[in-house]
Design a protein around this motif. Structure first.
Motif, PDB file in Angstrom:
ATOM      1  N   LEU A 190       0.895  -1.334  -0.310  1.00  0.00           N
ATOM      2  CA  LEU A 190       0.224   0.127   0.161  1.00  0.00           C
ATOM      3  C   LEU A 190       0.582   1.147  -0.065  1.00  0.00           C
ATOM      4  CD1 LEU A 190      -2.832  -1.007   2.606  1.00  0.00           C
ATOM      5  CD2 LEU A 190      -2.701  -0.776   0.198  1.00  0.00           C
ATOM      6  N   TRP A 191       2.169   1.053   0.472  1.00  0.00           N
ATOM      7  CA  TRP A 191       2.577   1.921   0.521  1.00  0.00           C
ATOM      8  C   TRP A 191       3.343   2.459  -0.578  1.00  0.00           C
ATOM      9  CZ3 TRP A 191       2.079   5.881   3.749  1.00  0.00           C
ATOM     10  CH2 TRP A 191       1.185   6.097   5.173  1.00  0.00           C
ATOM     11  N   TRP A 192       3.813   1.628  -1.209  1.00  0.00           N
ATOM     12  CA  TRP A 192       4.378   1.492  -2.613  1.00  0.00           C
ATOM     13  C   TRP A 192       3.464   2.166  -3.493  1.00  0.00           C
ATOM     14  CZ3 TRP A 192       2.450  -0.187  -7.343  1.00  0.00           C
ATOM     15  CH2 TRP A 192       3.170   0.048  -7.974  1.00  0.00           C
ATOM     16  N   LEU A 193       2.543   1.430  -3.333  1.00  0.00           N
ATOM     17  CA  LEU A 193       1.235   2.321  -4.207  1.00  0.00           C
ATOM     18  C   LEU A 193       0.946   3.886  -3.671  1.00  0.00           C
ATOM     19  CD1 LEU A 193      -1.902   1.989  -6.038  1.00  0.00           C
ATOM     20  CD2 LEU A 193      -2.573   1.928  -4.407  1.00  0.00           C
ATOM     21  N   ARG A 194       1.216   4.272  -2.385  1.00  0.00           N
ATOM     22  CA  ARG A 194       0.985   5.634  -2.189  1.00  0.00           C
ATOM     23  C   ARG A 194       2.002   6.502  -2.843  1.00  0.00           C
ATOM     24  NH1 ARG A 194       3.308   8.303   3.085  1.00  0.00           N
ATOM     25  NH2 ARG A 194       4.843   6.964   1.595  1.00  0.00           N
ATOM     26  N   ASN A 195       2.992   6.233  -3.137  1.00  0.00           N
ATOM     27  CA  ASN A 195       4.019   6.930  -3.453  1.00  0.00           C
ATOM     28  C   ASN A 195       4.414   6.980  -4.868  1.00  0.00           C
ATOM     29  OD1 ASN A 195       5.484   7.030  -0.802  1.00  0.00           O
ATOM     30  ND2 ASN A 195       6.571   4.597  -0.949  1.00  0.00           N
ATOM     31  N   GLU A 196       3.273   5.978  -5.399  1.00  0.00           N
ATOM     32  CA  GLU A 196       3.298   6.019  -7.213  1.00  0.00           C
ATOM     33  C   GLU A 196       2.155   6.806  -7.585  1.00  0.00           C
ATOM     34  OE1 GLU A 196       4.381   4.002  -9.907  1.00  0.00           O
ATOM     35  OE2 GLU A 196       6.529   4.355  -8.883  1.00  0.00           O
ATOM     36  N   ILE A 197       1.456   7.228  -6.856  1.00  0.00           N
ATOM     37  CA  ILE A 197       0.560   8.031  -6.668  1.00  0.00           C
ATOM     38  C   ILE A 197       0.484   8.778  -6.491  1.00  0.00           C
ATOM     39  CG2 ILE A 197      -2.148   9.348  -5.813  1.00  0.00           C
ATOM     40  CD1 ILE A 197      -3.053   6.272  -5.264  1.00  0.00           C
ATOM     41  N   VAL A 198       1.267   9.665  -6.115  1.00  0.00           N
ATOM     42  CA  VAL A 198       1.926  11.019  -5.775  1.00  0.00           C
ATOM     43  C   VAL A 198       3.258  11.497  -6.504  1.00  0.00           C
ATOM     44  CG1 VAL A 198       3.798  12.269  -3.671  1.00  0.00           C
ATOM     45  CG2 VAL A 198       2.407  10.921  -2.992  1.00  0.00           C
ATOM     46  N   GLU A 199       3.831  10.517  -7.093  1.00  0.00           N
ATOM     47  CA  GLU A 199       5.248  10.230  -8.164  1.00  0.00           C
ATOM     48  C   GLU A 199       3.890  10.958  -9.302  1.00  0.00           C
ATOM     49  OE1 GLU A 199       8.014  11.143  -7.882  1.00  0.00           O
ATOM     50  OE2 GLU A 199       8.204  10.662  -5.869  1.00  0.00           O
ATOM     51  N   GLU A 212      -5.236   9.046   1.843  1.00  0.00           N
ATOM     52  CA  GLU A 212      -5.189  10.404   1.142  1.00  0.00           C
ATOM     53  C   GLU A 212      -4.695  10.588  -0.461  1.00  0.00           C
ATOM     54  OE1 GLU A 212      -4.278  13.559   5.034  1.00  0.00           O
ATOM     55  OE2 GLU A 212      -2.762  12.436   4.042  1.00  0.00           O
ATOM     56  N   ALA A 213      -4.236   9.748  -0.871  1.00  0.00           N
ATOM     57  CA  ALA A 213      -3.413   9.249  -1.769  1.00  0.00           C
ATOM     58  C   ALA A 213      -4.024   8.639  -2.473  1.00  0.00           C
ATOM     59  CB  ALA A 213      -2.415   8.764  -1.885  1.00  0.00           C
ATOM     60  N   ALA A 214      -5.475   7.753  -2.397  1.00  0.00           N
ATOM     61  CA  ALA A 214      -6.281   7.522  -3.089  1.00  0.00           C
ATOM     62  C   ALA A 214      -7.460   8.161  -3.232  1.00  0.00           C
ATOM     63  CB  ALA A 214      -6.882   5.773  -1.934  1.00  0.00           C
TER      64      ALA A 214
END
Length: 229
Positions: A190-199, A212-214
């Motif tokens: 999930l934190w990998w997914l968060r980082n991908e969305i942020v980037e 928050e990222a989702a």
């Protein structure tokens, strides 16, 4: 639909709320043994558990400032969590499936499942004891699944964390929660997914939570759809 990754009649079955029915929001044994002295109110207990200043204002409007017994504290706390948190916040996560045109079913929100847990005495639900024992014996062991994170040691660790959570200030707990979120223990990526969305969305707040990222990604999809109309 566009990439044909899933059939159009697919039904999603997320495991929302099984832990709540099993007893994850019951006060721990430490509080149970000392409540007669501390007499903590539902407002204070839920504010600590939910760790949200904004949410505590809602709690204050929906729960009494004082209760007459520990049993009443347990009842009011679970009632609030199910009515205000699970049904309005957690369960609404299924809207993402509806957005993409799919159907959903919540097996752990089934009336029969809820009815069963409502009849289980609290002493078997503290730290999800009965639930953990059942899935370990009936599913994990028979399937050869590693159950170290759910066993007795994990239950003891949960009690210790609950004890520490009671003693430490909420601001410090919030900081510890964010710090822990950056650890390598990310079994669901999930934190990998968060980082991908942020980037990919070039978001300014780089330390946001997964939710928050989702939310930002869903906002991006909705705005993109409107621009294409």
């Amino acid at each position: 639909h566009e990439n044909n990754l899933l059939p159009e009649d697919a039904v999603f079955c997320p495991g929302y709320c099984a832990d709540v029915q099993a007893g994850s929001f019951l006060p721990n044994k430490y509080l149970q043994k000392t409540w007669w002295l501390l007499k903590e109110s539902p407002q204070h207990y839920l504010s600590r558990r939910l760790l949200s200043k904004d949410f505590s204002e809602v709690i204050a409007q929906c729960t009494p400032a004082k209760v007459s017994s520990f049993k009443q504290l347990v009842s009011l706390s679970e009632e609030f969590v199910l009515r205000e948190r699970e049904s309005k916040y957690i369960i609404n996560g299924v809207r993402c499936y509806e957005f993409f045109g799919y159907q959903w079913y919540l097996p752990f929100w089934d009336s029969a499942f809820i009815s069963f847990w409502q009849k289980v005495p609290s002493k078997h639900r503290f730290n999800k004891q009965l639930y953990i024992q059942f899935i370990e014996s009936e599913y994990f062991k028979s399937l050869g699944i590693d159950d170290q994170s759910l066993g007795v040691a994990a239950t003891d660790a949960h009690e210790f964390k609950s004890f520490v959570r009671y003693l430490l200030p909420i601001r410090l707990l919030n900081w510890m929660k964010k710090w822990r979120g950056r650890s390598d223990e990310d079994v669901n990526n999930l934190w990998w997914l968060r980082n991908e969305i942020v980037e990919r969305l070039q978001l300014k707040k780089r330390d946001m939570t997964v939710n928050e990222a989702a939310g930002n990604y869903l906002k991006f999809l909705l705005e993109s759809e409107r621009e294409g109309e």
